[in-house]
Structures are given as C-alpha cells and as structure tokens.
Design a protein around this motif. Structure first.
Motif: not given
Length: 375
Positions: A23, A26, A31-33, A35, A60-65
C-alpha cells in the motif's frame, strides 16, 4: 513473494507486512502495481486455478493483487512454480527470504531471466530453543548466504543487519513499519467496558496481555509465573495465541490456582486487535530472542504500555523508560508494573510518547523510501 507456508488464505489473524508495504509503495509510486505471491496449506490446486484465472483476468489498473498458491514443501519452507513470475511480468521481485530453503532457487531464476530481485530479511537462523533445529538451520543457511551475496539485501532490524555483516553480506536497514491508518492508534469510539464484556474480561481489574505462539522461546509459562508472583488478585492475564505448550500452560494455571485469573483465546482476527490493546493495562513480552515484535509495535501505537525482557527487537523499538520498559529479570518486570500502576501520569506520558514514536519513525511510508531500486 513470501515463501513461508501458512495455513490461511487471507492472513486474517496476522498483521500483513506485505500488504502494508504494498500500500505504501503504490501510494509513493502510483505508476506501479504490486502482485503479492504467498503460499497456503488451505488452498487446493483446483481453488488456485480458479483464483489465478480471476486474478490474471483483472484489469491492469488494479494497484495490488494477491495470489495465494497451494503449498508445497516441508514444514514452513515452501516451494513454488517460478513460472508465475513471467506470467505476472515481474520487473522486480521483493523476496521475503529470511532462512527459507527455496530462496536460492528464486534468486537464481531471477538472475537467469533478467528479473531484478532484492531480499528483505527479518531472521537468518531459527529462533527455536531446540539445539538440533538450530544446528540444522546453521548448516542449511550456508547455501542461502552464498546466494544472498548476489543481490541487494535489506534488513528489517539492526540485529539482523549485524548478523548479515558478520556473514559477509552488505545490507541496508529498512525497519518493518505499520500502515499510516494503524499508526493513528485506536479511534476510542468503543468503550473499554464494552470490549471487556465482549471478550469475557473482568471490568475492574488490571489486565496483563501476552500475545504470541505458545512455544518455548516465547516463554508463555513465565507470563503465568509473573501473574502468580504479583500475588494480587486485582491483576488478571489475557493470553492470545496457541501452540505446543497449550496443554502445559493449562496444567500450570491449575497448579498455581489461577483458573479464575487467566483468560486464554487461541486466535483473534487482526482487525480486532486494536480493541484488545485498548482494553488491557500492560503488554508483557518474555521472548529473550525476539528479533522484532509486531505485537510490541501494535501495543505501542494503541496505548498499551510495553514491558519487555531485553532482546534485539524490544531494544530497537523501545526507548527504555520513555516509550516503554526493558527488563533484565522477572523481579524488575514486577517493579515496572507496580510503578505504572501507582503512577498514572507516567503511564499516560509513556503511552503517548510511544504512539508518537511509532507514528513518526516506524510507518511503511518511511520504510518504502529506503528501498533504492523501485524504479
């Protein structure tokens, strides 16, 4: 990437360090995400196939997966199919390496496939009191240390930084933090008496809090002995945790006639721990090999004064006499408890200074700035 095998899917019962750091990352670098890849005994291959299809199909817009893989390995040491790093198009692997047996393979894979990798290390050798386990850990770590010299390394504590240097590894300090929201402490909305009623705690007693696995190196039996030695029925003990000493603990409670003064809860969701810290009067830590102590950090930020035996973690986190107390003996711990019991002004001042220290110095916002290769 976390190689430690858990028996959970969502880390509900633990402070998720990886999520806290993600958290903050990002937020600092939108600009990063990120995983997060972790292992669990509770996920089957079929469940994982479904989870992976859902996760990899996200926008791909999801910041954290978060990707929870079915566990393979021995004990807590997990193995992983490293092809997932290519699937996720990883630019940098932030590896929670510690003393994990499979860490050298991850490093080798990254180097061969031009994927940047750095290590985040909180411990090098097992903290078990079992002599055989310690010996095996030392032997196993030889191959790990050779691999660790090939990539950048960050240490969670000064103690680990020192150990790394002694083993020929140059590292940089990046202390474990707490997320900014948690650093604000408890919101104070829920009444203390309501919290105590909810968890079956006495209303008009001083409550000592012990949080940790019930294993020898955590020394939970000493918490029971401390309560007995206080010889004052106005003190009660709340123990949160489970482990191999649970039966011995219950037997000792009966031997000392403390059944009515000890409340044991095996697990409490991490989201509810703020209430627990707020409802208790003292947080006690007996682990003399404590490397860090997330529970100590959480207690400090939530207004529960910490009284801990000297160890690398507490010595780093606590300014003795100002933001908590460091003790060399059970007798000293009893004296510090008595001091804070009769001096409410000192207690109030200490808890406020502890919260301020954590909020200003030990947040993930501060820590994320110490990693030099995010870009």
């Amino acid at each position: 990437m976390k190689l430690y095998i858990t028996n959970e899917v969502n880390n509900a019962f633990y402070n998720s360090q990886e999520m806290g750091l993600a958290k903050a990352l990002v937020e600092k670098h939108p600009e990063h995400h990120v995983d997060i890849v972790m292992l669990s005994e509770s996920v089957s291959k079929r469940q994982y196939s479904k989870l992976r299809a859902e996760v990899l199909g996200q926008d791909e817009a999801g910041d954290i997966r978060v990707h929870v893989l079915p566990a393979k390995g021995f004990g807590h040491h997990g193995f992983i199919e490293l092809g997932i790093l290519k699937e996720l198009k990883a630019d940098l692997v932030h590896l929670l390496a510690d003393n994990m047996f499979y860490a050298p393979q991850v490093i080798s894979y990254c180097l061969k496939n031009d994927i940047r990798c750095h290590l985040y290390i909180g411990t090098l050798f097992t903290d078990s009191s079992n002599g055989l386990k310690r010996a095996v850990s030392r032997v196993m770590m030889g191959r790990n240390l050779s691999a660790y010299r090939k990539v950048p390394v960050y240490a969670k504590t000064p103690y680990v930084l020192k150990l790394l240097k002694e083993n020929g590894i140059e590292a940089k300090l990046a202390p474990v933090g707490i997320d900014p929201e948690s650093a604000q402490g408890h919101d104070g909305v829920t009444d203390v008496l309501e919290i105590r009623e909810h968890y079956g705690l006495p209303f008009a007693k001083k409550i000592l809090l012990f949080v940790g696995r019930l294993e020898d190196y955590k020394r939970p039996l000493e918490a029971i002995q401390l309560l007995s030695d206080l010889a004052d029925s106005s003190f009660h003990l709340l123990m949160i945790g489970d482990g191999e000493l649970s039966t011995s603990l219950d037997e000792r409670i009966k031997e000392l006639g403390l059944q009515g003064r000890v409340r044991r809860i095996p697990k409490i969701p991490n989201s509810e721990m703020k209430d627990i810290y707020r409802a208790c009067d003292f947080f006690v830590n007996f682990n003399r090999v404590e490397i860090y102590g997330m529970a100590i950090l959480e207690a400090m930020v939530n207004g529960c004064p910490v009284i801990a035996m000297r160890a690398p973690g507490p010595e780093f986190l606590i300014d003795d006499g100002r933001t908590g107390f460091l003790c060399d003996s059970d007798e000293e711990m009893r004296r510090k408890i008595a001091l804070l019991t009769r001096n409410e002004d000192l207690r109030r001042e200490m808890t406020e200074k502890a919260r301020e220290h954590v909020a200003s110095e030990l947040t993930w916002e501060r820590t994320v700035e110490l990693f030099e290769d995010w870009n």
